[in-house]
Design an enzyme around this catalytic site. Structure first.
Site, PDB file in Angstrom:
ATOM      1  N   GLY A 309       0.820  -1.204   0.000  1.00  0.00           N
ATOM      2  CA  GLY A 309       0.000   0.000   0.000  1.00  0.00           C
ATOM      3  C   GLY A 309       0.854   1.254   0.000  1.00  0.00           C
ATOM      4  CB  SER A 310       0.073   4.646   1.247  1.00  0.00           C
ATOM      5  OG  SER A 310      -1.155   4.763   0.565  1.00  0.00           O
ATOM      6  CB  THR A 311       4.622   1.917   3.428  1.00  0.00           C
ATOM      7  OG1 THR A 311       4.166   0.634   3.002  1.00  0.00           O
ATOM      8  CG2 THR A 311       4.007   2.261   4.767  1.00  0.00           C
ATOM      9  CE  LYS A 313      -0.007   6.198  -2.299  1.00  0.00           C
ATOM     10  NZ  LYS A 313      -1.171   6.853  -1.673  1.00  0.00           N
TER      11      LYS A 313
END
Length: 648
Positions: A309-311, A313
């Site tokens: 997920g967003s980690t 990014k």
């Protein structure tokens, strides 16, 4: 008649040839037996009229970073029998079953088994063993043995592992470093006659065992305790499936702590800790039981994969800055979604949007459309190569067995939709350890590292036998890009979605994530948060994961606050003093707390009680128990004050 002497002569020649041939054959055979096979046959003959009993060696100790004993072997005793020397099997079986509190039929079966030596019981209490020895029962032997003990019980159990009944490592560091730790067994040899009865005129020969070497690790017991307490608390509060927390030095890969919950007592590794599994245990066959135990023991920080997920990014940002397709001030517009190949991919804030924002603000807001645009500009080929460079296509080579590797698209299978979803951490899977190792590269100046626990091998006197070395890998991104990212990720904590991990006086960088588990729409999520501190020169990088929390499941809402609690303890413990801005100083000076009474507690207990209140402490003396504290209990102080603890 004239031919008779000729025939006789021929017969004599034939007989002579046969005899000569037999002589040559016997001579060659004798030479082969005595010279070629002599040593081996002597060895077999020796074995035939001797009886051996093993002396268990002492397995090496596993130490923490500060010298704490994490795993140690203690001397115990074994009771066994030499079948050929037993005069009364019934008497022996009766005595041993009573003294050892074992079933008589089982003991009798072992006593009468047609083998040279049979163990009846291991790890026997010394007093009981001494009682048996004093009875002088023919054929009954009491020998030395070794028992593995884990003083901290469930502390780092998944990491340390445990040993089997043969004193050999099964999982964790115990098996990874088994060649160093195990040592070599000794033997007691006794000479016997043809019936296997000991010859009284011959003394027993004792071949001393060789003890194993010791392993020194990077595990900091205090940090490990903080980690275990924190992950257990959040998993239980959120009634989650499980959780994991890793803290590591991003500069050299030394792991301070790796905590999984639920955990188990390493002294009782065969005890079932799942009530449902325990209830059905008696209905399971041997293979099913072993599978269930392996599942119970698995270290999901390295054995299991998940969608980050967003980690993730963080890495798309690193790629974009490195490829010069974006700067911290590049402008983007979020409409709440992006259409890729006719497929609408939403921002997490949809149906709302983030509007116009800089790239830095896009990172703070964790805006999916921003990262999809960056990924598109990077392109498939370069994006894929960075995935390789950051280590997502291979194992980290951590010094633990059973490490898994990420599940990735093949490069030729990555189309516009796959690239878009990969850019914000979906449609592929990695292990938590891969994520933390790659993140270290982003914040340490761009270099690959090898995560590890082992630091030294020592002998029984503490002398270093071998230093375990882990070379710094290649540089993936430049120091300039690394420095830019640290500033951006610090702003995520001070201004963005990770603000609930903010700690006054400390510069912390980080990134939240809320990963939807497969299948999509299942309503199951993994909340996570990756953080590092101090942001300008990190000495610790950490990843916390909560699997399937109930109720609120956002990483920024539950994972970030949990990380705040961990770092508020760990950073002062590591000697990192808070540096307050004027605004922070004014804030903390107005926050008063009542000093708790810690007199009589151990230093560790006192630190824990005071760190939880955010109080800075100083310890005077070299004792282990607090005798006096200043200010005294009940005093009201602000959080910039320091408490001095005096020890005995």
């Amino acid at each position: 008649m004239e031919q008779t002497p000729v025939r006789l002569k021929k017969r004599i020649l034939v007989l002579g040839s046969i005899l000569f041939g037999l002589f040559v054959f016997m001579s060659v055979r004798l030479w082969y037996v005595q010279v070629v096979k002599g040593a081996h046959l002597q060895e077999l003959a020796f074995e035939q009229h001797t009886r051996n009993r093993n002396i268990t060696q002492t397995r090496g100790t596993i130490y923490g970073a500060n010298g704490e004993v994490l795993a140690q072997s203690a001397s115990v005793l074994t009771v066994g029998v030499v079948r050929a020397q037993i005069e009364d099997p019934v008497q022996v079986a009766t005595v041993l079953s009573e003294k050892l509190e074992l079933d008589y039929d089982t003991v009798y079966q072992r006593v009468t088994r047609r083998v040279a030596f049979e163990r009846i019981a291991t790890k026997v209490d010394p007093e009981v063993a001494d009682e048996i020895r004093k009875l002088n029962l023919p054929g009954v032997k009491v020998d030395e043995d070794s028992d593995r003990y884990y003083p901290y019980e469930d502390l780092a159990a998944h990491v340390l592992g445990f040993v089997g009944r043969d004193n050999q490592g099964i999982i964790g560091l115990e098996v990874k470093y088994d060649d160093y730790l195990k040592g070599e067994a000794g033997q007691i040899l006794m000479e016997t006659d043809g019936k296997g009865i000991r010859r009284e005129d011959e003394a027993e020969i004792r071949l001393e065992p060789t003890d194993g070497y010791n392993l020194v690790t990077s595990i900091d017991v205090t940090i490990q305790e903080y980690a275990q307490q924190s992950i257990a608390k959040i998993v239980e509060e959120k009634n989650a499936n499980r959780g994991s927390l890793i803290l590591m030095n991003p500069q050299n890969g030394e792991i301070y702590a790796m905590a999984n919950y639920p955990t188990f007592d390493a002294n009782e590794p065969f005890t079932i800790n799942d009530p449902e599994l325990e209830a059905m245990w008696h209905t399971m066959d041997a293979a099913s039981k072993q599978t269930a135990l392996n599942q119970m023991w698995r270290n999901f920080a390295i054995n299991d994969t998940y969608e980050p997920g967003s980690t993730f990014k963080i890495f798309t940002a690193a790629m974009g800055l490195s490829e010069n397709v974006v700067t911290p001030d590049t402008m983007f517009t979020c409409s709440g979604h992006t259409v890729v190949e006719g497929l609408t991919i939403k921002c997490w804030r949809s149906p709302n949007n983030h509007g116009t924002q800089t790239f830095t603000q896009g990172v703070q807001n964790s805006c999916n459309p921003v990262f999809m645009a960056v990924g598109e500009n990077i392109g498939v080929s370069a994006f894929y190569q960075y995935m390789v460079d950051f280590g997502f296509m291979r194992k980290t080579n951590i010094d633990l067995p059973g490490e898994a590797v990420g599940i990735m698209h093949k490069e030729e299978k990555i189309g516009p939709v796959e690239l878009a979803t990969m850019s914000f951490g979906q449609s592929f899977q990695v292990t938590p350890m891969q994520m933390l190792t790659a993140a270290s590269s982003v914040i340490n100046g761009g270099y690959q590292i090898t995560p590890h626990f082992g630091t030294h091998i020592t002998d029984k006197d503490g002398n270093i036998v071998q230093t375990l070395e882990y070379e710094q890998g290649t540089q993936i991104i430049s120091k300039e890009v690394s420095d830019e990212l640290k500033i951006i990720l610090e702003s995520v904590v001070s201004e963005g979605s990770g603000n609930k991990s903010y700690i006054p006086g400390y510069r912390i960088g980080g990134k939240t994530a809320t990963s939807q588990k497969l299948p999509r729409g299942s309503g199951k999520y993994i909340a996570s948060f990756m953080a590092f501190a101090p942001a300008e020169d990190p000495v610790v990088v950490a990843l916390i994961m909560i699997d399937e929390p109930e109720g609120v499941y956002y990483g920024g809402s539950i994972a970030a606050p949990a990380m705040q609690g961990v770092l508020s303890n760990v950073l002062p413990y590591l000697g990192i003093e808070p540096v307050y801005t004027q605004e922070e100083l004014e804030l903390v000076e107005t926050q008063f707390v009542e000093v708790p009474d810690v007199v009589g507690l151990t230093i560790q207990q006192a630190k824990q009680a005071l760190y939880e209140l955010g109080i800075v402490i100083e310890v005077e003396g070299d004792g282990t128990t607090i005798t006096t504290q200043f200010p005294q209990a009940g005093a009201s102080i602000n959080k910039t004050s320091k408490i001095i603890l005096y020890t005995n």
